[in-house]
Write a protein that holds these residues in place. Sequence first.
Motif: not given
Length: 894
Positions: A830, A834, A863, A868, A871
Amino acid sequence: MSVEQAYEVLGRAGELPYGQARTIMVEEALRLAEAAADERLAYRIRHYLRNEYSQSGERAKAFAVFVRCLSDYDRNPELGEEHRLFWGFKGTVTGLTRFPEIPLVRTLAVLDDMERRYRLAGEGLQPVYMCRAVVTQHIHGAEAAEEWYTRWHAAPRTRLSDCEGCDPSSKVAYLGARGRDEDAMALAEPLLRGELGCDEQPQTILTELLPIYLRTGRLDAAVDAHRRAYRAQRDRLSELWGIAVHLEFCARTGNEARGLELLERHLGWLDRAPTPYDGMRFAAAGALLLRRLAEIGHGDVSVRRPAHGDRPAAEVLAADLRAELTREALDLAARFDARNGTPEQGRLVRDLLDAEPLVDHLPLTPYARRAPAPSPAPAPQEDFGGVDDVDRLFDLAEEHWRRREFAAALAAWRRVDAVAGDLSAVQRGRRVDGEGLERLLTGDPQGAIELWRRSAELYAQGGDEESARSATSRYASVLCQAGQAEAGLPLLESTYAWLNSHGADPRRVLAARGRLAAAYGEAGRTDDALALLDAEPAPTEPDDLGDQEMIRARVLGAAGREAELTPVLRRAVGGFRESGQRAVLAEAAFLLGRRLAASEAEEEAAEADALLTEAITNAPVDMAGLRAAAYAVRGGHLLGRGDAARAAEDLVEAVAGFTAEGSHHQAAYARQDLCVAYLETGRYLEAAETAEEALPLFTAHGDADAARRTRYLLANAQRDLGEVDAAAETFTRLAEDERADQPSAAARLLVQAGDLLSRLDKDATAAERFAAAAEASTAAGDPYGTVQALRRRALCVMWSGSAEDGLTAMAGARAALANLPGDEPAALAWETALVDFDEARILGALERFDEAIAGAERAAAAFADLDQKDPAEAAARLRADLIAARSGPADAGS
């Protein structure tokens, strides 16, 4: 010297609040532009500088810069910035009127030049009419300006008109001067509803509305306007005129103490007033306030005047300062009138100096309007006027004393004084007993000891040994409470032994036994105390049972045996309920309610509410402190159960009660809880002001932990109130306090500060906060916090104008990924995604599209693997945008 340096300095200046530091940086940017021989940039920066001077309270400098801009433009119209130039005419024309040394003919000439240029440029004349109305009103009064106001109000708005928030504010000021209060409020309504606004609003229009609200009886609106507007104006020298309005408001609403606080806080500003007109207005309002202080009996107070130039700080008598301010206001008014050729400014100043109160007292906070509340259903008092029998009066007094109905007891003794002739020794002993109680109630235990020792002697002289022993027991108990147990404890033991063995009145025996048990408890002899309380004879009357159990509770509490207290207090409450003794019932109910309020059991929580209510309703007038404490506990209890609205009502009462009692430290803790209640109910202004009131109390008491918590509450209130700069600064200061001992807390606070600064587009400063947050996270052993803070710093560095530096900063975040624990693969994936995503944004800004697209693809895939969805979609959109940007030039070429 480079143009880039000038832009960099100008950008840094934009991140500072208006004031000297910001102005100096803009001046430096101008110097750099001039050194780089960039005439156009220097001209543009001068326009910025004119605004800086106006906003920082240096209006005279603003005039000089405007004249230079006008001259530069006339010499070279290609410099442009016509909008800024024409806009500057408004502040220049209206500002010139505020300097009596500037000839009126010059002001009128600038006004005529403004109109000429507007006409030549084809601009609408609404701003010109506004300026003519202001100038005419200044010289001749509001009535004479009616024609220009009518034209101003009727003319269509133009691109050079004041914004839709400030234009109504100026009109409200005119309408207020004309006494057209209802028209003024109707005009202000859209702005007050939040439909319009700017950086100057709503504080400016609220200040203009203050006298209108008072004149029309809208008192709650006046309080709200004062609190909101002053809060926005209190840190800006350029708002000295508004501070003067708030001084007048305080002087005319019975808030002279608040006004004195404001006068002392801002008196130093008078030495550097933005304009002589602002200084005149402030001096007149200050003189009015000091006149009102004298009229209410406080003319002998001193006012601290700050140092200025060669003048040291000093305490100035209010009367002397009033004379000085009055003289200064009148002298300035005379200078204006001489310049203008009319008496208008002198008339206005004299009207202000002679102004009378509009309201006797207008409370500014909810707790200011609450005096200590009497018992909702006070116990009926006997009418002793018809009793002439002295022994009967003594019996009545002693019965009320036993029931803790002290006011009635004292009234009965006063009746004795009125009707008694010669008293026997025993009767004199009974009267001295009453005097001893009165001394004890007024906080004089030594006086009570001496008087009860005397009453014991009188009883002995009269042959009443039982009463003598009882009086001795009383003063011995006070000796023990006063720390003289070596003298008091033997007397308590001997008097109890005598009363118990000589068939004395059972109630006197129980009272003496209770005093001895209490003394044993205070001396740490817990087992002896409890054994004594369990001895025979047991109490048979409910009030005696209540008294015994209250003593038992104190003994257990002193011994730290908290777990045993609840059933003891229940028995005490039951006894006092049955006997109807309200004062002691209030105390016992409070103690039990406070204990149960800490329980997590639902039934005990409900019982706590009822008990605390019982304490509040039964506490008599002379137990205001207990009532305040009960409100505080019940308010905190309600707050903990999620009922913040009801909690706020109780906590308001607690603050009022503690303050009235002089218990300012307890009031500070109640304010802290009240601040939480206000935050949870969306009353952010009240929350901020409540926190600010509590802070100095905690600081004075040396409670650093409570002060830190209160500053945290204040920061949240400032943020939610929209005071984002102030909130960021408060979070930053808190982080500095926490960094050494609590680096993880400091990191969280710095991140909050960075978030707020980034929201204000103060990205360079935000980047500094995120960098500090990364250091604090590393010190706290939080590698995730380090990565997150470094990543966010990189984005802020890019947004502050340097994508290359942002990319370098992002490399630091990527390197920090190596410190994340390997046993949490999802968390590592994660954080890596990012970093890939945000790095792609920076690479895109640098037009390094292939690298950026690859980073966006990695982020989207990661992602998606983490399930997710949002995102992943954001990363896919970024990839598409980057592809489109990369192909843009090729498409344009084809």
